[in-house]
Design an enzyme around this catalytic site. Sequence first.
Site, PDB file in Angstrom:
ATOM      1  N   HIS A 176     -78.870 -41.411 -19.493  1.00  0.00           N
ATOM      2  CA  HIS A 176     -80.207 -41.593 -20.045  1.00  0.00           C
ATOM      3  C   HIS A 176     -80.528 -40.388 -20.929  1.00  0.00           C
ATOM      4  O   HIS A 176     -81.204 -39.460 -20.491  1.00  0.00           O
ATOM      5  CB  HIS A 176     -81.223 -41.708 -18.912  1.00  0.00           C
ATOM      6  N   GLU A 205     -79.284 -45.753 -21.289  1.00  0.00           N
ATOM      7  CA  GLU A 205     -80.698 -46.057 -21.105  1.00  0.00           C
ATOM      8  C   GLU A 205     -81.545 -45.140 -21.968  1.00  0.00           C
ATOM      9  O   GLU A 205     -81.191 -43.976 -22.206  1.00  0.00           O
ATOM     10  CB  GLU A 205     -81.102 -45.867 -19.639  1.00  0.00           C
ATOM     11  N   HIS A 228     -83.766 -47.046 -10.015  1.00  0.00           N
ATOM     12  CA  HIS A 228     -84.717 -45.942  -9.867  1.00  0.00           C
ATOM     13  C   HIS A 228     -85.095 -45.722  -8.402  1.00  0.00           C
ATOM     14  O   HIS A 228     -85.720 -46.560  -7.776  1.00  0.00           O
ATOM     15  CB  HIS A 228     -85.975 -46.101 -10.719  1.00  0.00           C
TER      16      HIS A 228
HETATM   17  C1  LIG Z   1     -84.583 -45.688 -16.164  1.00  0.00           C
HETATM   18  C2  LIG Z   1     -84.274 -44.968 -14.928  1.00  0.00           C
HETATM   19  O1  LIG Z   1     -84.838 -45.207 -13.886  1.00  0.00           O
HETATM   20  C3  LIG Z   1     -83.316 -43.839 -14.938  1.00  0.00           C
HETATM   21  O2  LIG Z   1     -82.710 -43.616 -16.155  1.00  0.00           O
HETATM   22  C4  LIG Z   1     -84.060 -42.616 -14.558  1.00  0.00           C
HETATM   23  O3  LIG Z   1     -85.109 -42.501 -15.439  1.00  0.00           O
HETATM   24  C5  LIG Z   1     -83.225 -41.408 -14.553  1.00  0.00           C
HETATM   25  O4  LIG Z   1     -83.772 -40.467 -15.451  1.00  0.00           O
HETATM   26  P1  LIG Z   1     -83.826 -38.928 -14.971  1.00  0.00           P
HETATM   27  O5  LIG Z   1     -82.444 -38.620 -14.439  1.00  0.00           O
HETATM   28  O6  LIG Z   1     -84.195 -38.180 -16.220  1.00  0.00           O
HETATM   29  O7  LIG Z   1     -84.864 -38.870 -13.880  1.00  0.00           O
HETATM   30  N1  LIG Z   2     -81.773 -47.061 -14.138  1.00  0.00           N
HETATM   31  C1  LIG Z   2     -81.859 -46.225 -12.961  1.00  0.00           C
HETATM   32  C2  LIG Z   2     -80.891 -45.107 -13.074  1.00  0.00           C
HETATM   33  O1  LIG Z   2     -80.070 -45.088 -13.964  1.00  0.00           O
HETATM   34  C3  LIG Z   2     -80.899 -44.037 -12.066  1.00  0.00           C
HETATM   35  O2  LIG Z   2     -82.167 -43.826 -11.518  1.00  0.00           O
HETATM   36  P1  LIG Z   2     -82.214 -42.778 -10.292  1.00  0.00           P
HETATM   37  O3  LIG Z   2     -81.260 -43.301  -9.244  1.00  0.00           O
HETATM   38  O4  LIG Z   2     -81.765 -41.456 -10.844  1.00  0.00           O
HETATM   39  O5  LIG Z   2     -83.647 -42.797  -9.835  1.00  0.00           O
END
Ligand SMILES: CC(=O)[C@@H](O)[C@H](O)COP(=O)(O)O
Ligand SMILES: NCC(=O)COP(=O)(O)O
Length: 237
Positions: free
Chosen positions: A43, A70, A190
Site C-alpha cells: 500500500h 492498494e 484490515h
Molecule cells: C487498505 C488496508 O486496509 C491496508 O492497506 C491498510 O491500510 C494497511 O495500511 P498501513 O500498513 O499503512 O496501515
Molecule cells: N487490505 C488490508 C491489508 O492489506 C492489510 O491490512 P492490515 O492487516 O495491515 O490491517
Amino acid sequence: MTKLSVNVNKIATLRNSRGGNTPNLLQVAKDIQSFGGEGITIHPRPDERHIRYQDAYDLKPVVYTEYNIEGNPVPKFVDLVLAVKPTQVTLVPDAEDAITSNAGWDTKKHKSFLQEVISEFKQNGIRTSIFIDPVKDMIEGAAETNADRIELYTEEFASEYTKGNEKAIIPYSDSAQLAIDLGLGVNAGHDLSLDNIKFFRDNISGLLEVSIGHALISESIYLGLENVVNMYLHRLK
Ligand SMILES: CC(=O)[C@@H](O)[C@H](O)COP(=O)(O)O
Ligand SMILES: NCC(=O)COP(=O)(O)O
C-alpha cells in the site's frame, strides 16, 4: 479456497527506520511465498512512510503468486499501477494524512470517477477491487462501477469480535452474499488476525482473498514468520 495475501507494509516500516535495507523487503516477499503465502500486498502511501514507489517496481519480478497494490487512485498512484501492472489493484479512499485506512468508498457519490479509473485498469489487464464498508447501498454502488471485486473493510468486525460480539459478522456475511449475487468477487482486509480469521472465514461465503499485514507481522515477532504464515493458511483451509 480463500487466498492469503500478505501485506508487507510493516516490513518496509522497519527497513526505513534505520535508513538501510534491513530487513530486505524483496527477500521477505520471496520467503513469504516460499512459506506458502499466496499473494503479496503493498500500500504505497503518498508520503512513502513505508512502501516506496520504487518498491512497487522492484517487487514485480519477485512476486510470482498474486501481486496486489492498494491505494488512493490519485494520478501518481494510477501511473504507478499502470506501469507496474500487478495482478490486482485495490482502490482505497484514504486521506493523505490518514494513519491507516479508515473508511470504504462512497460508491454512489464517486460512481463516475470509480467507473472511469476502473475501466482504465481493466483495459490494461489489471483486476480491480474497491475497499468498501459492509453496507447494502455501497455494495450495490460497487456493482455499478464495474469493479471485478470488493474488499470488505473489516476493522469494525475485528474490533467488535475482540469484545466478544460475534453478531458483528452479520453485516459482512450479508454484504458478501449480496456482492456475489451482483456478480462481484469478495476480498476482505484490515485488522484481521490469527484470533479472528477462522471465524470470519467460516461465516463469509465465497471469500476469495484476505490481505493481512499489521497483525501477521506483529504475531511473527513472537511466533516466527514461516510459522505464522502457515497458521493462517491452516485456519483458511
Ligand atoms: C487498505 C488496508 O486496509 C491496508 O492497506 C491498510 O491500510 C494497511 O495500511 P498501513 O500498513 O499503512 O496501515
Ligand atoms: N487490505 C488490508 C491489508 O492489506 C492489510 O491490512 P492490515 O492487516 O495491515 O490491517
